[in-house]
Design an enzyme around this catalytic site. Sequence first.
Site, PDB file in Angstrom:
ATOM      1  CG  ASP A   8      -2.241   1.691   1.151  1.00 27.39           C
ATOM      2  OD1 ASP A   8      -1.711   1.530   0.262  1.00 27.39           O
ATOM      3  OD2 ASP A   8      -2.670   1.488   2.322  1.00 27.39           O
ATOM      4  CG  ASP A 107      -2.887   3.396  -2.987  1.00 23.67           C
ATOM      5  OD1 ASP A 107      -3.977   2.808  -3.162  1.00 23.67           O
ATOM      6  OD2 ASP A 107      -2.051   3.416  -1.883  1.00 23.67           O
ATOM      7  CD  GLU A 108      -4.718  -0.548  -0.274  1.00 22.04           C
ATOM      8  OE1 GLU A 108      -5.114  -1.938  -0.255  1.00 22.04           O
ATOM      9  OE2 GLU A 108      -5.670   0.421  -0.316  1.00 22.04           O
TER      10      GLU A 108
HETATM   11  P1  TTP Z   1      -5.642   4.926  -0.017  1.00 24.99           P
HETATM   12  O1  TTP Z   1      -4.299   3.756   0.575  1.00 24.99           O
HETATM   13  O2  TTP Z   1      -6.627   4.821   0.816  1.00 24.99           O
HETATM   14  O3  TTP Z   1      -5.142   6.122   1.358  1.00 24.99           O
HETATM   15  P2  TTP Z   1      -3.520   7.071   1.377  1.00 24.99           P
HETATM   16  O4  TTP Z   1      -2.712   6.883   0.261  1.00 24.99           O
HETATM   17  O5  TTP Z   1      -3.387   8.569   0.227  1.00 24.99           O
HETATM   18  O6  TTP Z   1      -3.303   6.574   2.616  1.00 24.99           O
HETATM   19  P3  TTP Z   1      -2.383   5.791   3.900  1.00 24.99           P
HETATM   20  O7  TTP Z   1      -0.840   5.527   3.920  1.00 24.99           O
HETATM   21  O8  TTP Z   1      -3.135   6.089   4.731  1.00 24.99           O
HETATM   22  O9  TTP Z   1      -2.546   3.905   2.726  1.00 24.99           O
HETATM   23  O10 TTP Z   1      -5.720   5.770  -1.225  1.00 24.99           O
HETATM   24  C1  TTP Z   1      -4.887   5.966  -2.287  1.00 24.99           C
HETATM   25  C2  TTP Z   1      -5.477   6.986  -3.264  1.00 24.99           C
HETATM   26  O11 TTP Z   1      -6.451   6.950  -3.421  1.00 24.99           O
HETATM   27  C3  TTP Z   1      -5.531   8.714  -2.298  1.00 24.99           C
HETATM   28  O12 TTP Z   1      -3.859   8.803  -1.773  1.00 24.99           O
HETATM   29  C4  TTP Z   1      -5.938   9.170  -2.853  1.00 24.99           C
HETATM   30  C5  TTP Z   1      -6.796   8.214  -3.178  1.00 24.99           C
HETATM   31  N1  TTP Z   1      -8.332   8.193  -2.894  1.00 24.99           N
HETATM   32  C6  TTP Z   1      -9.279   9.724  -2.766  1.00 24.99           C
HETATM   33  O13 TTP Z   1      -8.926   9.630  -4.255  1.00 24.99           O
HETATM   34  N2  TTP Z   1     -10.599   9.447  -2.415  1.00 24.99           N
HETATM   35  C7  TTP Z   1     -10.806   8.161  -1.063  1.00 24.99           C
HETATM   36  O14 TTP Z   1     -11.972   8.313  -0.636  1.00 24.99           O
HETATM   37  C8  TTP Z   1      -9.479   7.709  -0.850  1.00 24.99           C
HETATM   38  C9  TTP Z   1      -9.700   6.302   0.398  1.00 24.99           C
HETATM   39  C10 TTP Z   1      -8.535   7.583  -1.691  1.00 24.99           C
HETATM   40 MG    MG Z   2      -1.758   3.775   0.418  1.00 24.09          MG
END
Ligand code: TTP
Ligand code: MG
Length: 347
Positions: A8, A107-108
Site C-alpha cells: 500500500d 496504490d494497492e
Molecule cells: P489509500 O491507500 O486509501 O490512502 P493513501 O494512500 O492516501 O493513504 P495511506 O498512507 O493511509 O494508504 O488511497 C490511495 C489514493 O486513492 C489516495 O492517495 C487518494 C485516492 N483516494 C481518493 O481519491 N478518495 C478516497 O476516498 C480514498 C480513500 C482514496
Molecule cells: Mg495508500
Amino acid sequence: MRIILHVDMNYFFAQIEERENPELKGKAVVVGADPKSGQGRGVVSTANYAARQFGVKSGIPISRAWRFCRSLCVFLPVRYELYFKVSERIMGILREKADQFEQTSVDEAYLDISSLSSWERAVELAAQLKEEIKTKERLTCSIGIGPNKLIAKIASGFKKPDGLTLVKTNAVHKFLDSLPVIELPGIGPKTSAQLNRLKIKTIKDLRQTPAEILAENFGGRTAEWMGELSRGIDESPLIEERIPKSVGRQVTFERDTRSLPFLRQALMELVRDSYENMRAEGFFSYQTVTVICRYEDFETHSRQKTLDKPGASLGGAEIAAWELFLPFYKGSIKKIRLLGFSFSKLE
Ligand code: TTP
Ligand code: MG
C-alpha cells in the site's frame, strides 16, 4: 505454504505532490477539490500525515478541511493523469516479482510469492521492492507479509509510513489479538459499533465470543464469517485480471443549477473524461452507461442503459448520457447539485 505480500503506497496522491514540489517539504498537504476559501463543495482525496493531524482525511468535504487548517495546510488540485502514470510504473515493478498478482486500487496490490517458500526470503524481497520503488520513484510504501490476503492487508496497515511487517502463520493470533475489530476488512464503523455494544472490542474478544451469540445478533452466515476473520482464516485466491467494474467521474457544481446549457456541457465533459480514462486503463468498449443526478436537497438518483452489444464510440456515449439525463431535469423542478457519469461492463 502460502506467502502473500500486500503493498500500500503511503498517502499516495499527496506523496507524489511532495515529490513534484520540493518546497512542500515539511508542510501539511491536502489534495482534493478547490477549497475556494471555504466555499468549495468537493471532497478531500487524501492528505499527508501532517495534515491528518488536523483531522483532515480522504472523503471529508473540502470546506471542512479548510476550517480545520486553512492557513496551516497547502491545498492542491488532483492530477489523476500523473498519479495513474506513477501507479502503472510501480505496479510494473511489483508484478514482475510475483507468481500471481492482483492490483486492487491505484496504490494497492497483492503478490503471491509462495514459490519463495521461506519467510526470510519474503522479507528480503519486500525490502528489495521498497528500495526499488524508493530509488526509481522516490516514494515510500508499507508492506505486509502473511499467510493469506487478510493478514497481509492488515499487516501492511500496521506500520505507516514506510513499514514492513511480517506475520508468520504461527503468529497470526497474537498479531490480531490486541487490534480493534474495525481493523478487519469488511467490518465497518456500523458493525464495529454493534460489536462494541456487545463488549466485543478487540479481535481477541471476537474470537472468544461463542458462535451462537454472534449468530443471534448478526445471523448465522455473518457469524461464521466473523469467526473466520477473527482467526485470521482466509483462503481467497488472488484475482489476476481484476477488471474494474466501472470507470467514471462526477462533479459537484459551484452553485446548484437548472441551466440546461450548463448542465449539458458539464455532462459532456464528464463523458469525455470518463471515456479517456477508460481508454487509458486499457479498455476498448463499454456496454452500460450510467448517469447520476443529485438535487439541491441531496436526493440522489441514477439511471442506466445497457446496449444490446458493446459500444466503443464517444458519440454513442454522449447521446446515451443525454437521454438518461433529461428525465432527471424534466421530472423535477429542483436545482441540481451534482452530476456523475460512468461506463461499465468494460472490455
Ligand atoms: P489509500 O491507500 O486509501 O490512502 P493513501 O494512500 O492516501 O493513504 P495511506 O498512507 O493511509 O494508504 O488511497 C490511495 C489514493 O486513492 C489516495 O492517495 C487518494 C485516492 N483516494 C481518493 O481519491 N478518495 C478516497 O476516498 C480514498 C480513500 C482514496
Ligand atoms: Mg495508500
